[in-house]
Design an enzyme around this catalytic site. Structure first.
Site, short mmCIF file in Angstrom:
data_model
loop_
_atom_site.label_atom_id
_atom_site.label_comp_id
_atom_site.label_asym_id
_atom_site.label_seq_id
_atom_site.Cartn_x
_atom_site.Cartn_y
_atom_site.Cartn_z
N ASP A 1 -6.69 -1.38 33.36
CA ASP A 1 -6.50 -2.87 34.29
C ASP A 1 -5.86 -3.82 33.97
OD1 ASP A 1 -7.70 -3.61 36.29
OD2 ASP A 1 -9.77 -4.20 35.71
N ASP B 1 -7.78 -8.88 24.81
CA ASP B 1 -7.21 -9.13 26.04
C ASP B 1 -5.98 -10.35 25.46
OD1 ASP B 1 -8.13 -9.86 29.11
OD2 ASP B 1 -7.31 -11.91 28.10
N SER B 2 -5.18 -10.98 26.72
CA SER B 2 -3.83 -11.46 25.88
C SER B 2 -5.19 -13.76 25.76
CB SER B 2 -2.76 -11.68 26.04
OG SER B 2 -3.03 -12.19 27.66
N ARG C 1 -16.72 -0.20 37.76
CA ARG C 1 -18.06 -0.16 36.53
C ARG C 1 -19.29 0.44 36.18
NH1 ARG C 1 -17.38 -6.71 37.32
NH2 ARG C 1 -15.26 -7.14 37.24
N CYS D 1 -3.56 -2.93 40.79
CA CYS D 1 -3.74 -4.13 41.74
C CYS D 1 -3.16 -3.80 42.86
CB CYS D 1 -4.75 -4.76 41.43
SG CYS D 1 -3.92 -6.03 39.59
N PHE E 1 -7.37 -5.20 28.76
CA PHE E 1 -7.25 -6.25 30.03
C PHE E 1 -8.90 -6.14 30.07
CE2 PHE E 1 -3.06 -3.47 30.65
CZ PHE E 1 -2.15 -4.27 30.27
#
Length: 395
Positions: free
Chosen positions: A299, A249-250, A211, A339, A227
């Site tokens: 991400d 984002d969801s 970040r 990831c 995300f």
């Protein structure tokens, strides 16, 4: 202590100190060790190799702990491993700008199946193996002795627990119930962490250094954070002078927390939009609307939980990154991550090359992102290296 015997020729990985022994590598066990019980692992000649946790329900039948036959795996052994792991992170928290990090990282800290994250005065733990579940009373006691935490909360809700014959849990283990939002600092930025209801242990501290790196490019730029969760890349971009940031984002809960984090840091007067949507759907909408950005962060969650899922995951990563590349201004930056432990860096680069070809773009890799030092990679356990990312210049 019950002996578990390896089949002939199966000891190479054990001798190289890899901590996993798969069920197919062992002879039928004489006796009936309980799941989570510590056993002696022997080679085919009945010579000692290591001590480890046994579980006959798991594909990883033995998780190795100690290779010195004269070092018993007892309460003091676990206390020593906890103390060593915690001491190794002290410098991360020393300057006061960061009070959250990962204190214990499973096999990489020689405690297979145990994850401990520190959020200011609170700890969140995930216990993923039956052996570590049995050791938790002494581990909790040692953590309390070292850190005097306000709370220790069990976030062991991972589906992998089912492979160990364990149910998921989400309960307070010690101290007082944490507040709905625990206030923490990372790189001088304030965050509210919802330990009880947040994803994983509540926060993704594995992106701390990434970040900060990406934020160095944000001044004067228009940023899209996909995300976004509770806004790690969003807040760092705003802190470093981005002229506009859009977060997608969801999760409604994540975006509510992100908006609270905007307020906590005094960013109410900045240009920020939060959009609740499936990222792939929203990227296509932006494309159809002709929207463009200078920096895009991708991400996503783990697309490849195992090597068998890698082909399908590669297609998903390619499509996601193709869409991102199409939304960048010429010369813009794409910060893209995986990831998935099964996705190695070279394969990830190849996927991005395919995405660039499909998008009709030229791409330069200008920086590689990694997990930070509180998520170390043990030399004998390369599987611990799961987070990788690339900063791409897209033309």
């Amino acid at each position: 202590m019950i002996d578990v015997v390896l089949k002939k020729g199966k000891e190479k990985a054990v001798l190289h100190r890899h901590p996993w022994v798969f069920s197919g590598a062992i002879e039928p066990v004489k006796g009936k060790p309980a799941n989570g019980e510590i056993i002696r692992l022997l080679n085919a000649k009945k010579e000692f190799l290591a001590y480890g946790f046994y579980n006959d329900q798991s594909r990883v039948a033995v998780r190795l702990l100690e290779w010195d036959e004269n070092t018993p795996v007892d309460d003091n052994w676990f206390r020593d491993k906890v103390r060593t792991a915690v001491a190794g992170r002290a410098h991360i928290l020393a300057d006061g700008r960061t009070d959250t990090c990962r204190l214990i990282f499973s096999e990489s800290d020689y405690l297979p199946g145990l994850i401990v994250d520190k959020y200011a005065g609170h700890l969140a733990v995930q216990v993923l193996t039956s052996g570590m579940q049995a050791a938790m009373p002494v581990i909790i006691d040692e953590l309390n002795t070292l850190l005097k935490s306000e709370s220790i909360f069990d976030k062991s809700d991972a589906t992998s627990r089912a492979h160990e014959g364990l149910e998921t849990t989400n309960v307070l283990l010690a101290g007082n119930q944490p507040p709905e939002l625990v206030m923490v600092k990372e790189n001088g930025i304030a965050y509210g962490i919802n330990i009880a209801e947040g994803q994983k242990s509540g926060f993704y501290c594995d992106q701390r250094e990434n970040r900060l790196t990406l934020a160095n490019y944000a001044r004067g730029k228009k940023v899209l954070d996909c995300f976004s969760y509770t806004g790690g890349f969003t807040l760092n971009s705003l802190q470093n002078g981005a002229v506009q940031v859009t977060s997608v984002d969801s999760s409604a809960l994540a975006l509510e927390t992100l908006q609270e984090n905007i307020r906590l840091n005094g960013f109410e007067d900045t240009k920020h939009d939060a959009i609740k949507s499936d990222v792939n759907v929203q990227l296509r909408k932006f494309r159809d609307e002709g929207e463009k950005f200078d920096i895009i962060v991708l991400d996503p969650p783990k697309y490849a939980p195992s090597r068998s899922a890698l082909d399908r995951a590669s297609r998903a990563y390619k499509d996601l990154n193709r869409l991102g590349m199409q939304l960048l201004n010429s010369g813009g930056l794409l910060a893209t991550f995986s990831c998935s432990g099964a996705m190695d860096m070279e394969t990830f680069k190849q996927v991005l090359a395919w995405a660039a070809l499909d998008a009709g773009k030229q791409v330069q890799f200008v920086h590689q992102f990694h997990q930070p030092e509180d998520h170390p990679v043990r030399a004998s356990f390369p599987e611990g290296e799961y987070l990788k990312g690339l900063l791409c210049r897209v033309w």
